[in-house]
Design a protein around this motif. Structure first.
Motif, PDB file in Angstrom:
ATOM      1  N   GLU A   2      17.798 -62.060  27.875  1.00  0.00           N
ATOM      2  CA  GLU A   2      18.126 -60.760  27.523  1.00  0.00           C
ATOM      3  C   GLU A   2      16.854 -59.814  26.929  1.00  0.00           C
ATOM      4  O   GLU A   2      17.097 -58.701  27.351  1.00  0.00           O
ATOM      5  CB  GLU A   2      18.916 -61.122  25.830  1.00  0.00           C
ATOM      6  N   ASP A   5      15.610 -58.332  30.071  1.00  0.00           N
ATOM      7  CA  ASP A   5      16.473 -57.222  30.561  1.00  0.00           C
ATOM      8  C   ASP A   5      16.105 -55.858  29.691  1.00  0.00           C
ATOM      9  O   ASP A   5      16.391 -54.740  30.194  1.00  0.00           O
ATOM     10  CB  ASP A   5      18.013 -57.519  30.400  1.00  0.00           C
ATOM     11  N   LYS A   6      16.033 -56.166  28.546  1.00  0.00           N
ATOM     12  CA  LYS A   6      15.788 -55.015  27.768  1.00  0.00           C
ATOM     13  C   LYS A   6      14.506 -54.338  28.001  1.00  0.00           C
ATOM     14  O   LYS A   6      14.296 -53.220  27.847  1.00  0.00           O
ATOM     15  CB  LYS A   6      15.875 -55.480  26.100  1.00  0.00           C
ATOM     16  N   ASN A   8      13.072 -54.408  31.023  1.00  0.00           N
ATOM     17  CA  ASN A   8      13.179 -53.558  32.074  1.00  0.00           C
ATOM     18  C   ASN A   8      14.224 -52.374  32.012  1.00  0.00           C
ATOM     19  O   ASN A   8      13.943 -51.443  32.686  1.00  0.00           O
ATOM     20  CB  ASN A   8      13.943 -54.511  33.213  1.00  0.00           C
ATOM     21  N   TRP A   9      14.811 -52.302  30.955  1.00  0.00           N
ATOM     22  CA  TRP A   9      15.728 -50.871  30.434  1.00  0.00           C
ATOM     23  C   TRP A   9      14.748 -50.072  29.908  1.00  0.00           C
ATOM     24  O   TRP A   9      15.029 -48.902  30.405  1.00  0.00           O
ATOM     25  CB  TRP A   9      16.934 -51.393  29.739  1.00  0.00           C
TER      26      TRP A   9
END
Length: 210
Positions: A2, A5-6, A8-9
């Motif tokens: 998670e 993912d954040k 990369n966001w």
């Protein structure tokens, strides 16, 4: 995954909408700043949180007229101690003793070692050391903002002396070193929003010594 993912966001947001970020998210970002590791646990910096629109508008011209400065929800200014003093060091150690409820010989010896070192150094050397500690907390703020789904723009592109004057930092024994506008991305105006994130390959970035 998670967290990755954040991360990369997130990206260095180039345009924001001016929409306000929920205060509880800002509070958690600032808590992450407070929890950041620093040399000897001194936390030799402060964070000035600017929400006043007039102040943000005044800062924008001395930050290369970057729109995120005025269009962000909150502008976080990381300001390091201008130098280390005996008073500042003792305040940290005394607070630690108060919180823990006891004194420790090794800890007190460490206090004396710092008192015999930092205050005697050149103020500019001390500031540069303190600024590096502020950057650790700055990185934590960026990560925490991403985790909260809040956009941010890491910025060194501003006139520190002018910002210090606007915020009255010199009188507080502080010098600004880096700023972080946080807010909501404006996808229609941000040229960077849909471009792929580019980083070095792991082979170029990481060397393993086994």
């Amino acid at each position: 995954m998670e967290l990755l993912d954040k991360l990369n966001w997130r990206y260095a947001t180039k345009a924001m909408t001016g929409e306000k970020v929920a205060q509880e998210k800002i509070d958690r970002i600032l808590e992450a700043v407070s929890l950041a590791p620093t040399s000897s646990g001194l936390q030799p910096f402060e964070v000035i949180v600017v929400t006043n629109q007039e102040v943000k508008d005044k800062i924008k011209p001395i930050a290369w007229n970057q729109s995120v400065v005025s269009d962000c929800s909150h502008l976080l200014v990381f300001a390091a101690w201008d130098t280390y003093t005996a008073e500042r060091i003792n305040k940290v150690f005394d607070h630690t003793n108060d919180v823990r409820g006891f004194t420790n010989e090794g800890w007190e010896n460490y206090r004396q070692m710092l008192l015999g070192s930092y205050p005697q150094k050149d103020a500019e050397v001390n500031f540069q050391h303190a600024a590096r500690q502020a950057y650790i907390a700055f990185a934590e703020a960026i990560t925490a903002a991403a985790f909260e789904g809040v956009d941010s723009t890491p910025m060194e592109g501003f006139d520190p002396a002018a910002l210090d004057e606007i915020l009255g930092l010199k009188e507080k024994g502080l010098r600004s070193c880096v700023i972080l506008p946080v807010g909501v991305r404006d996808a229609e105006k941000d040229w960077l929003v849909n471009l792929p994130k580019v980083r070095k390959s792991k082979e170029d970035l990481i060397t393993v010594v086994a």
